[in-house]
Write an enzyme that holds these catalytic residues in place. Structure first.
Site, short mmCIF file in Angstrom:
data_model
loop_
_atom_site.label_atom_id
_atom_site.label_comp_id
_atom_site.label_asym_id
_atom_site.label_seq_id
_atom_site.Cartn_x
_atom_site.Cartn_y
_atom_site.Cartn_z
N CYS A 1 -0.13 3.80 2.69
CA CYS A 1 0.29 3.34 4.02
C CYS A 1 1.75 3.69 4.27
O CYS A 1 2.12 4.16 5.35
CB CYS A 1 0.09 1.82 4.15
SG CYS A 1 -1.62 1.27 3.91
N CYS B 1 0.84 -1.20 0.00
CA CYS B 1 0.00 0.00 0.00
C CYS B 1 0.87 1.25 0.00
O CYS B 1 1.59 1.52 0.98
CB CYS B 1 -0.93 -0.02 1.22
SG CYS B 1 -1.86 1.52 1.45
#
Length: 261
Positions: free
Chosen positions: A153, A150
């Site tokens: 993230c 991600c």
């Protein structure tokens, strides 16, 4: 010019002496020569070569003038060549510029690493509180659902780290990897559709709100401050920004029941 040359070489000297001798014989009688006491003869001074002013100056100044004109031409030629040829930077200067650029890039990278403490998602997960412990130690909790692939993230990891360092004594910080099949029930319970997904739980484990995706750091900080202060609600209960779809986890699934991340 011929007369000057003859004076310089002394070719007219014999003729001049003969003319003067004849002049004396005509003007002076023989008797006078015998009656008068003999006086010393006047000797002709030695002739020296004296060049006329108009002829000497060109001879001395002409070479200098030629030298000056030659220097002027050389300077003009050099200037024209410099103007026509492109100017290239000095090699030493180019090397110094390259060295300074390299040092600047390394310094910027090092500053970023030091400023964030070299933080990565794996570092956050390794230092996170286990989920089961967080639900039983009587502290409010922030649960982050994330994945190593991600991008959002990874981007938010430094901000999460900074807030965690400020409030880790009063708030639990839990990291749950959506690729770990151990957390299927929690994914359904918290309704995780996009990541990063931050769930804010009170001391009893009840969810007070959640923040999803890329949002200003202040949103995350405000909610953590509310949990640490024991407030009944968080200021940002339901906010969604740019996120990565949790559906991508199907192609990244791993089975590791021993891991809490």
């Amino acid at each position: 010019m011929a007369l000057v040359a003859s004076r310089c070489t002394g070719l007219l000297l014999p003729d001049l002496c003969a003319s003067l001798a004849g002049l004396r014989r005509r003007s002076t009688p023989a008797s006078s020569l015998s009656l008068r006491p003999r006086r010393g003869r006047r000797r002709l001074g030695s002739l020296s070569c004296v060049a006329p002013p108009d002829s000497a100056e060109p001879q001395t100044d002409e070479p200098a003038a030629k030298d000056d004109s030659t220097e002027d031409k050389a300077e003009a030629s050099s200037a024209s060549q410099d103007a026509g040829n492109p100017t290239f930077p000095n090699k030493d200067l180019s090397r110094r510029i390259a060295l300074v650029s390299t040092i600047g890039a390394v310094g910027l990278f090092a500053y970023q690493r030091l400023d964030f403490g070299g933080v990565s998602l794996k570092d956050l997960a390794a230092n996170a509180t286990p989920y089961e412990e967080a639900l039983s130690n009587g502290k409010p909790t922030v649960v982050e659902f994330y994945a190593d692939w991600c991008e959002v993230c990874r981007e938010l990891a430094p901000d999460v780290y900074k807030v965690e360092q400020q409030y880790k004594d009063r708030v639990n910080f839990v990291m749950l990897n959506v690729d770990n099949t151990k957390w299927e029930q929690e994914l359904d319970e918290f309704g995780v559709e996009g990541i990063p997904h931050f769930a804010f739980l009170d001391k009893e484990g009840n969810e007070e709100g959640n923040v999803v995706g890329r949002l200003p750091k202040q949103y995350f900080l405000d909610n953590v401050v509310a949990l640490a202060s024991g407030e009944p609600t968080v200021p940002h209960a339901r906010v969604v920004g740019q996120f990565s779809s949790a559906e991508s986890r199907k192609v990244h699934q791993v089975a590791d029941p021993r891991s809490h991340g």
